[in-house]
Scaffold this active site. Structure first.
Site, PDB file in Angstrom:
ATOM      1  N   GLY A   7      24.781  42.255  87.515  1.00  0.00           N
ATOM      2  CA  GLY A   7      25.207  40.880  87.271  1.00  0.00           C
ATOM      3  C   GLY A   7      26.608  40.664  86.758  1.00  0.00           C
ATOM      4  N   GLY A   8      27.390  41.716  86.559  1.00  0.00           N
ATOM      5  CA  GLY A   8      28.728  41.552  86.001  1.00  0.00           C
ATOM      6  C   GLY A   8      29.638  40.716  86.886  1.00  0.00           C
ATOM      7  CE  LYS A   9      32.419  44.454  91.377  1.00  0.00           C
ATOM      8  NZ  LYS A   9      31.549  45.455  90.711  1.00  0.00           N
ATOM      9  CD  GLU A  36      19.472  43.780  92.642  1.00  0.00           C
ATOM     10  OE1 GLU A  36      18.738  44.725  93.003  1.00  0.00           O
ATOM     11  OE2 GLU A  36      20.716  43.794  92.769  1.00  0.00           O
ATOM     12  CB  CYS A  62      32.099  51.891  92.099  1.00  0.00           C
ATOM     13  SG  CYS A  62      32.937  52.649  90.695  1.00  0.00           S
TER      14      CYS A  62
END
Length: 448
Positions: A271-273, A292, A386
């Site tokens: 959930g960061g982005k 998700e 990443c």
């Protein structure tokens, strides 16, 4: 004598070995539960993450000093040997203290017999420093430069080779990349847009404003558990690498004609982005749909985006059932090997296998293809992983762009003031060049 720091480190290493646990999840909880703080907490953190990160190098030295192969060494004894060897080779702890403290832990748990074996091995380890052991055990730098650098900087050789191919170099750039990846990273925070500025957040937490992200703040390495910081507890800020921030922001910076109020995060957990994108689109009256597949990760997204204009959908990003062309901007933060964030997940480099890449690239292609179906004509998609592995980055993007006719934008223009971005059109960030995780970002536009 009680030794809470080393005991916590040892028990975390055991959890990593026995249960495939993640050190960065187990240790902070253990420190809180046992109320280990201050210097003891800092020591436990350094020893745990350092030992896990350097495991391959440590194991080679231990085996060279042992009278038996590692496969015949008791697992708990091996955990202790790794902890002791790390202290001897990569800290300033006096040799006698490193050996004695480790042997005491083993004796208390496993008895005098195994403690004697551990004592003998560690005393042999202590006969040389790290540089001497590397000279003795590493592959020849002339005949196998990648293998030599991989051993020296505690990376599996296949990962070092992937870095070399992405960098286009087996020399100094590879050395610098592996060296940076082998160091403990600083914690990065992201200020929630519309709630607090980076300058205000830096003043509150005693950090420094990030050099590239307008919402980023850097904390000093070893500054403690960022979850204890008041702005993080109150959801004014989140923990997020600056590279991740920049990749999310790149999606928002691409030019767009027409509507721009319906955004999609196709792989939103944890959930960061999604939180950053939702805060930004919310300032303009828009909304974010966050997809998700895993229910527990979807719940993390809900918690992190609480109070923001977000709808969380628990479904597979490849089969959402959404209408074609329903979104203006789409982020595909695809599942990947995570080779770009190894410095933040210390044990991960020794768990990943080359075979993982092929399975993931199939999924990545499917997700990016679906994203280009869901974005409207003229809309933009940011593909982010990443990892610097070429199969996960330029390989996926080139293949999907060829099959869909999507236009690859010059993503470098969406990273203003960030230096050393290469020839494009994609962006590959690096710890040694940018101080971020090794994030890859490519922005594509669906043809009108």
């Amino acid at each position: 004598m009680e030794d809470p720091a080393r005991l916590a480190a040892l028990e975390t290493l055991r959890a990593v070995r026995q249960r495939d646990a993640y050190a960065n999840l187990v240790l902070p909880q253990m420190l809180r539960d046992r109320r280990i703080t201050g210097r003891d907490a800092a020591l436990a953190t350094k020893l745990t993450y350092g030992s896990a990160r350097a495991q391959g190098l440590l194991d080679a030295v231990i085996e060279a000093c042992s009278d038996r192969p590692l496969s015949e060494v008791d697992g708990s004894a091996l955990d202790a040997l790794r902890l002791g060897t790390y202290q001897l080779l990569r800290t300033r702890i006096p040799s006698h203290a490193a050996v004695a403290s480790t042997v005491d832990l083993v004796r208390a748990e496993l008895g005098s017999g195994i403690a004697g074996f551990v004592n003998a091995v560690l005393r042999r380890v202590a006969e040389q420093d790290e540089a001497a052991w590397v000279d003795e055990l590493a592959p020849d730098p002339d005949t196998d430069p990648v293998g030599n650098l991989a051993f020296t900087h505690a990376h599996p050789r296949w990962i070092a080779q992937a870095f070399a191919e992405a960098l286009g170099s087996r020399g100094e750039p590879l050395k610098l990349a592996l060296e940076a990846d082998d160091a403990r990273p600083a914690v990065h925070l992201v200020a929630r847009p519309g709630e607090v500025s980076a300058d205000e957040l830096a003043a509150i937490v005693g950090g420094d404003v990030a050099p590239y992200s307008p919402y980023g703040v850097h904390l000093e390495t070893g500054a403690g558990d960022p979850g204890d910081l008041e702005p993080v507890r109150e959801r004014l800020a989140n923990v997020q690498d600056e590279g991740s921030q920049l990749c999310a922001l790149a999606l928002t910076r691409a030019s767009l004609e027409g509507t721009d109020d319906r955004w999609l995060d196709l792989c939103a957990g944890p959930g960061g982005k999604a939180a950053l994108l939702a805060a930004l689109v919310g300032l303009e009256g828009g909304e974010l749909i966050a997809v998700e597949k895993a229910p527990h990760r979807a719940e993390l997204v809900r918690k992190l985006t609480s109070g923001l204009p977000v709808t969380v959908e628990v479904t597979d990003g490849r089969e959402t059932g959404f209408v074609e062309g329903a979104f203006d901007r789409v982020l595909v933060d695809a599942p990947c090997t995570g080779l770009g964030a190894l410095r933040r997940r210390p044990e991960a480099r020794w768990r990943r296998q080359p075979a993982d890449v092929g399975q993931l690239t199939t999924l990545q292609r499917e997700l990016l293809t679906e994203a280009l179906r869901l974005v409207r004509p003229g809309g933009v998609v940011a593909y982010v992983v990443c990892s610097p592995h070429l199969s996960e980055t330029v390989g996926v993007v080139a293949d999907v762009a060829r099959r869909t006719g999507a236009e690859q934008l010059d993503t470098r223009t969406l990273f203003p003031e960030v230096p050393d971005l290469g020839d494009g059109p994609h962006v590959q960030l690096w710890p040694h060049l940018h101080g971020t995780d090794a994030m890859f970002c490519a922005v594509l536009r669906r043809p009108v």
